[in-house]
Design a protein around this motif. Structure first.
Motif, PDB file in Angstrom:
ATOM      1  N   PHE A  48       0.797  -1.229   0.000  1.00 10.86           N
ATOM      2  CA  PHE A  48       0.000   0.000   0.000  1.00 10.86           C
ATOM      3  C   PHE A  48       0.831   1.283   0.000  1.00 10.86           C
ATOM      4  CE2 PHE A  48      -2.858  -3.165   1.835  1.00 10.86           C
ATOM      5  CZ  PHE A  48      -4.005  -2.947   1.091  1.00 10.86           C
ATOM      6  N   ASP A  49       2.130   1.211   0.248  1.00  9.77           N
ATOM      7  CA  ASP A  49       2.922   2.443   0.358  1.00  9.77           C
ATOM      8  C   ASP A  49       3.209   3.052  -1.005  1.00  9.77           C
ATOM      9  OD1 ASP A  49       2.963   2.334   3.049  1.00  9.77           O
ATOM     10  OD2 ASP A  49       5.137   2.210   3.276  1.00  9.77           O
ATOM     11  N   GLY A  50       2.934   4.355  -1.095  1.00  7.77           N
ATOM     12  CA  GLY A  50       3.338   5.158  -2.244  1.00  7.77           C
ATOM     13  C   GLY A  50       4.043   6.403  -1.744  1.00  7.77           C
ATOM     14  N   LYS A  51       4.614   7.184  -2.650  1.00  7.87           N
ATOM     15  CA  LYS A  51       5.317   8.404  -2.270  1.00  7.87           C
ATOM     16  C   LYS A  51       4.817   9.562  -3.105  1.00  7.87           C
ATOM     17  CE  LYS A  51       9.526   6.081  -0.724  1.00  7.87           C
ATOM     18  NZ  LYS A  51      10.988   5.897  -0.896  1.00  7.87           N
ATOM     19  N   ILE A  52       4.688  10.696  -2.432  1.00  6.65           N
ATOM     20  CA  ILE A  52       4.174  11.896  -3.070  1.00  6.65           C
ATOM     21  C   ILE A  52       5.111  13.057  -2.748  1.00  6.65           C
ATOM     22  CG2 ILE A  52       2.702  12.717  -1.185  1.00  6.65           C
ATOM     23  CD1 ILE A  52       0.538  13.264  -3.294  1.00  6.65           C
ATOM     24  N   LEU A  53       5.256  13.983  -3.681  1.00  8.63           N
ATOM     25  CA  LEU A  53       6.105  15.161  -3.500  1.00  8.63           C
ATOM     26  C   LEU A  53       5.209  16.398  -3.445  1.00  8.63           C
ATOM     27  CD1 LEU A  53       9.087  16.181  -3.397  1.00  8.63           C
ATOM     28  CD2 LEU A  53       8.851  16.653  -5.843  1.00  8.63           C
ATOM     29  N   SER A  54       5.184  17.043  -2.287  1.00  2.00           N
ATOM     30  CA  SER A  54       4.406  18.271  -2.103  1.00  2.00           C
ATOM     31  C   SER A  54       5.334  19.464  -2.264  1.00  2.00           C
ATOM     32  CB  SER A  54       3.746  18.289  -0.719  1.00  2.00           C
ATOM     33  OG  SER A  54       2.843  17.208  -0.576  1.00  2.00           O
ATOM     34  N   SER A  55       4.914  20.445  -3.055  1.00  2.00           N
ATOM     35  CA  SER A  55       5.729  21.624  -3.336  1.00  2.00           C
ATOM     36  C   SER A  55       4.931  22.880  -3.054  1.00  2.00           C
ATOM     37  CB  SER A  55       6.194  21.634  -4.804  1.00  2.00           C
ATOM     38  OG  SER A  55       6.877  20.441  -5.129  1.00  2.00           O
ATOM     39  N   VAL A  56       5.631  23.895  -2.538  1.00  2.76           N
ATOM     40  CA  VAL A  56       5.042  25.211  -2.300  1.00  2.76           C
ATOM     41  C   VAL A  56       5.961  26.246  -2.931  1.00  2.76           C
ATOM     42  CG1 VAL A  56       4.263  26.884  -0.595  1.00  2.76           C
ATOM     43  CG2 VAL A  56       3.986  24.442  -0.146  1.00  2.76           C
ATOM     44  N   GLN A  57       5.374  27.091  -3.786  1.00  2.00           N
ATOM     45  CA  GLN A  57       6.140  28.122  -4.469  1.00  2.00           C
ATOM     46  C   GLN A  57       5.746  29.491  -3.938  1.00  2.00           C
ATOM     47  OE1 GLN A  57       5.509  28.343  -8.679  1.00  2.00           O
ATOM     48  NE2 GLN A  57       7.218  29.726  -9.036  1.00  2.00           N
TER      49      GLN A  57
END
Length: 624
Positions: A48-57
Motif C-alpha cells: 500500500f505504500d506510495g510516495k508523493i512530493l508536495s511543493s510550495v512556491q
C-alpha cells in the motif's frame, strides 16, 4: 453499524495528512530518538505504500520548497458545481465540429441530453474530477499565507503535489463527510472506472514507477448519515472474474452494474502489467525443464511472492535472510530454510538479468562477524544488568543515603528492555528533560513526574556509559546545598534602641539624669557583640537541625528550596537593617554624649564664674 464505528473509520481515512506525517516520522526516527534513514518494511508497506512530493512556491521570490511524504491512501475531495466548471475550464460544450453528418447530429444530441440532465439532476462527478481537484494547485493567501524561508515573511504562495512512486494497490478515499459547524454527508454520485484508471498525468517527472494503469478490485460503501450508518463491500474474485457483495456474514454474487451504480466511499485499484504474464510463464518453463546445474542459488521467498503477484516486483532482494556481511545472521540460521527457495543456475540468470538486485547467495553460511558482535552485545547487556542489581541492592541496604538522584522512567524502561535482551539497540543518552524544568538558570525536578530514584554511584555508573542529563537531585546532604544558608530567626531590638534614643532636650538636671540612664560606648559595643553572638548561635543551631532533617529523609522540593531562599533573603535584609540601625544609633549616642559633656562643662564654668564673682563681691563688702 454504530455511529462510533462510522466516526472511527472517517477519522482514519479523512485525517490523511496527519497519518502521513506520523507514518513518515516513524520511518525516519531511530531507536535513540535521533533522525536516521531507517526504513521499516512489512507486507502492508510493500503493498500500500506510495510516495508523493508536495511543493510550495513563493509568488514573490519564486522559491520552491519540497517535501517527500509516504501515503497509504489518497483522500480526494468531491468537487462542487462551481469547482467542476473551474476544472473543466468552463468548457461545457461537447459539439463535434469535424466529422460526418451523423456524427454531428450525435454530438448535438449528446450535448442536449447532457444539458437537460445537468439542469434537473446536476453535473456528473467522475473520479478523474476528484483526482484533478486533489492534484490541482491551491492558492495560499489571506489567513492561509505561506511563510517563506527566503523572504522571512508571510507571502502568497502556490501549493501543488505530484506522485513520486505509485503503490501496488492504490487506495482512494472520497471525502463524503464534512465536519464544520455540524456534521453532514455528501451523497453525490461519483462515477468511477472498473478498469484502466491511468495515473500518468499526475506523476512527477522523477517518478520511478513504469506501470501507471490500475484496475478496480474492491469498493467500500457507506449507507446512512453522518450520525451513523452501515458498511458493505464489493470485491472481485480474480479466479472466476465475478463480483461479490459482502454484508456482514452474508456474501452474495452480484452483477457488475450494481457495483458501477453504488455510492462508493473507498476504492481499491490494483496495478496492471500485462508484460509480467510471459515472464512468469518463462520462469515456470525453466523450473519444469529441470536443467542440471552444478550450482544452486537461493532467493528470498518474499521476493518470489512479489514476482508472482506484483505488477512491479522490483529488484531481487535477499536482505531478509542475509546480513550486511553476506552471511546468515545467528538468529535466523535455525529457520533459514523457511525464508529461501533454491533455484538452478539458468533460472537465476534469467531473473537476475531481467530484474537485477541481490546479493548473490550460493551457500547458507552463518556469519561469524555477526556472531562475535552478538556475543559482545550479550556480554555488555549482562554486565550492565549485574552491576545495576548490585548497586540497587546496596541502595536498599543503606538506610539513609546522603544523595539521591532522579532519572526518567521512560529512558530507564528503554535501558531495561536493552539489558534484558528485548532490544538489541542501546537506549542512547539519558533524557531527563521531560521530568525537569529550568527557572532562574537552575534545573528543578517536576512535581509528580514519572521518575525513579538512584544513588550517586548508580547515577555515575549509567551516566559514564550513556551520558546525557541533566542531573536532578531528590535529596542532598548539607555539603551539596550549593552554599545556601539556612533560615535564621533572631530578635529585633530596633524598637527598644529607638526608644532609648528618644528626645533628650530639657533642663540640665533632666539631661544629667538621662545621661546617667544612657549606656556608655563600651556597653553599646558589648550589646552589639551579644546580638552578633546570638545570631551566630542561631545559625549553628539551625544548621544541625537542617542536617537532621536531611538525614530523616525529607525531600528538598522546589517549593522548599524557594521558601528557604526567601527566608535567607529576609534574614540577610533584616540583619543588614539592624546593623545599619545600630551603627546610626551608636553614632547618635556618641554625638549626644559629647554634646551633653560640652554643655555640662559650659555650665560648670559658668557656675565657677558666678561663684568667683560672688566671692569677690563679699570680699569687697568686708573691706568696705
Amino acid at each position: 453499524d454504530t455511529e462510533k464505528s462510522s466516526s472511527r473509520t472517517r477519522k482514519f481515512s479523512e485525517n490523511v495528512d496527519s497519518k502521513k506525517s506520523q507514518y513518515s516520522s516513524k520511518a525516519s526516527l531511530g531507536p535513540k530518538g535521533n533522525k536516521k534513514n531507517v526504513q521499516y518494511r512489512s507486507v502492508i508497506s510493500d503493498i500500500f505504500d506510495g510516495k508523493i512530493l508536495s511543493s510550495v512556491q513563493c509568488l514573490t521570490c519564486e522559491r520552491i520548497s519540497t517535501t517527500k511524504e509516504t501515503f497509504q491512501d489518497l483522500s480526494l475531495p468531491i468537487p462542487t458545481k462551481d469547482h467542476l466548471h473551474m476544472l473543466h475550464g468552463h468548457n461545457t460544450s461537447t459539439l463535434t465540429k469535424v466529422g460526418a453528418c451523423g456524427e454531428a447530429k450525435q454530438g448535438w444530441f449528446s450535448w442536449m441530453f447532457g444539458w437537460m440532465r445537468n439542469w434537473f439532476i446536476g453535473p456528473t462527478i467522475t473520479l478523474q474530477d476528484c483526482l484533478a481537484a486533489f492534484f490541482s494547485a491551491d492558492e495560499l493567501k489571506g489567513d492561509n499565507m505561506y511563510s517563506c524561508e527566503k523572504c522571512k515573511k508571510l507571502r502568497n504562495g502556490l501549493k501543488f503535489s505530484r506522485v513520486l512512486e505509485l503503490p501496488e494497490i492504490l487506495c482512494i478515499h472520497l471525502k463524503r463527510f464534512r465536519h464544520e459547524f455540524y456534521s453532514s454527508k455528501i451523497s453525490s454520485y461519483v462515477s468511477f472506472p472498473l478498469d484502466s484508471l491511468d495515473m500518468k498525468k499526475y506523476l512527477h517527472r522523477d517518478c520511478s514507477s513504469q506501470v501507471t494503469v490500475f484496475d478496480l478490485h474492491a469498493v467500500i460503501c457507506h449507507h446512512g448519515t453522518a450520525g451513523g450508518g452501515h458498511y458493505t463491500a464489493y470485491c472481485l474474485n480474480y479466479l472466476n472474474d465475478q463480483w461479490y457483495e459482502f454484508d456482514d456474514q452474508y456474501v452474495t454474487e452480484v452483477e457488475v452494474g450494481q457495483v458501477i451504480n453504488c455510492e462508493a466511499y473507498v476504492l481499491f485499484y490494483r496495478k496492471r502489467n500485462d508484460d509480467m504474464v510471459p515472464l512468469r510463464q518463462k520462469a515456470m518453463q525453466l523450473i519444469e525443464a529441470r536443467e542440471p546445474s552444478l550450482m544452486e542459488f537461493f532467493i528470498s521467498k518474499q521476493w518470489i511472492n512479489k514476482f508472482n503477484t506484483f505488477a512491479e516486483p522490483g529488484p531481487i532482494s535477499n536482505d531478509d535472510f542475509l546480513c550486511k556481511h553476506g552471511g546468515v545472521p545467528p538468529h535466523k540460521i535455525n529457520h533459514v530454510d523457511d525464508l529461501v527457495i533454491a533455484f538452478n543456475q539458468s533460472l537465476w540468470e534469467f531473473l537476475h538479468q531481467r530484474f537485477g538486485g541481490g546479493p548473490v547467495c550460493n551457500h547458507l553460511i552463518p556469519c561469524t562477524t555477526c556472531q562475535e558482535e552478538l556475543e559482545k552485545l550479550q556480554f555488555r547487556q549482562k554486565s550492565e544488568m549485574d552491576q545495576f542489581i548490585q548497586l540497587n541492592d546496596k541502595f536498599h541496604e543503606d538506610d539513609g543515603p546522603s544523595v539521591i538522584y532522579a532519572i526518567s522512567m521512560a529512558w530507564f524502561k528503554d535501558w531495561e528492555n536493552f539489558v534484558r535482551g528485548k532490544s538489541d539497540t542501546p537506549p542512547g543518552p539519558i533524557e531527563n528533560q521531560r521530568i525537569s524544568y529550568t527557572k532562574g538558570g537552575q534545573t528543578y525536578l517536576k512535581t509528580n513526574s514519572d521518575h525513579g530514584q538512584l544513588t550517586a554511584e548508580t547515577w555515575k555508573f549509567l551516566h559514564k556509559i550513556y551520558g546525557g542529563g541533566p542531573e536532578l537531585f531528590i535529596k542532598q546532604n548539607r555539603g551539596n546545598l550549593g552554599g545556601q544558608s539556612p533560615p535564621v530567626t533572631h530578635k529585633s531590638s530596633s524598637s527598644s534602641a529607638l526608644g532609648k534614643s528618644g528626645g533628650y532636650r530639657g533642663s540640665s538636671q533632666g539631661d544629667i539624669e538621662r545621661e546617667a540612664d544612657r549606656p556608655s560606648k563600651q556597653e553599646v559595643r558589648e550589646e552589639e557583640n551579644m546580638e552578633v553572638n546570638d545570631c551566630t548561635k542561631g545559625q549553628e543551631e539551625a544548621a544541625p537541625s537542617l542536617e537532621q532533617d536531611s538525614e530523616g529523609g525529607e525531600q528538598n522540593t522546589e517549593v522548599e528550596q524557594t521558601r528557604e531562599v526567601e527566608q535567607n533573603t529576609e534574614v540577610e535584609q533584616t540583619r543588614e537593617v539592624e546593623q545599619n540601625t545600630k551603627v546610626e544609633q551608636t553614632r547618635e549616642v556618641e554625638q549626644n554624649i559629647e554634646t551633653e559633656s560640652e554643655q555640662i562643662k559650659d555650665r560648670k564654668i559658668t557656675q565657677d564664674s558666678q561663684s568667683a564673682d560672688t566671692h569677690n563681691s563679699t570680699e569687697h563688702q568686708k573691706i568696705d
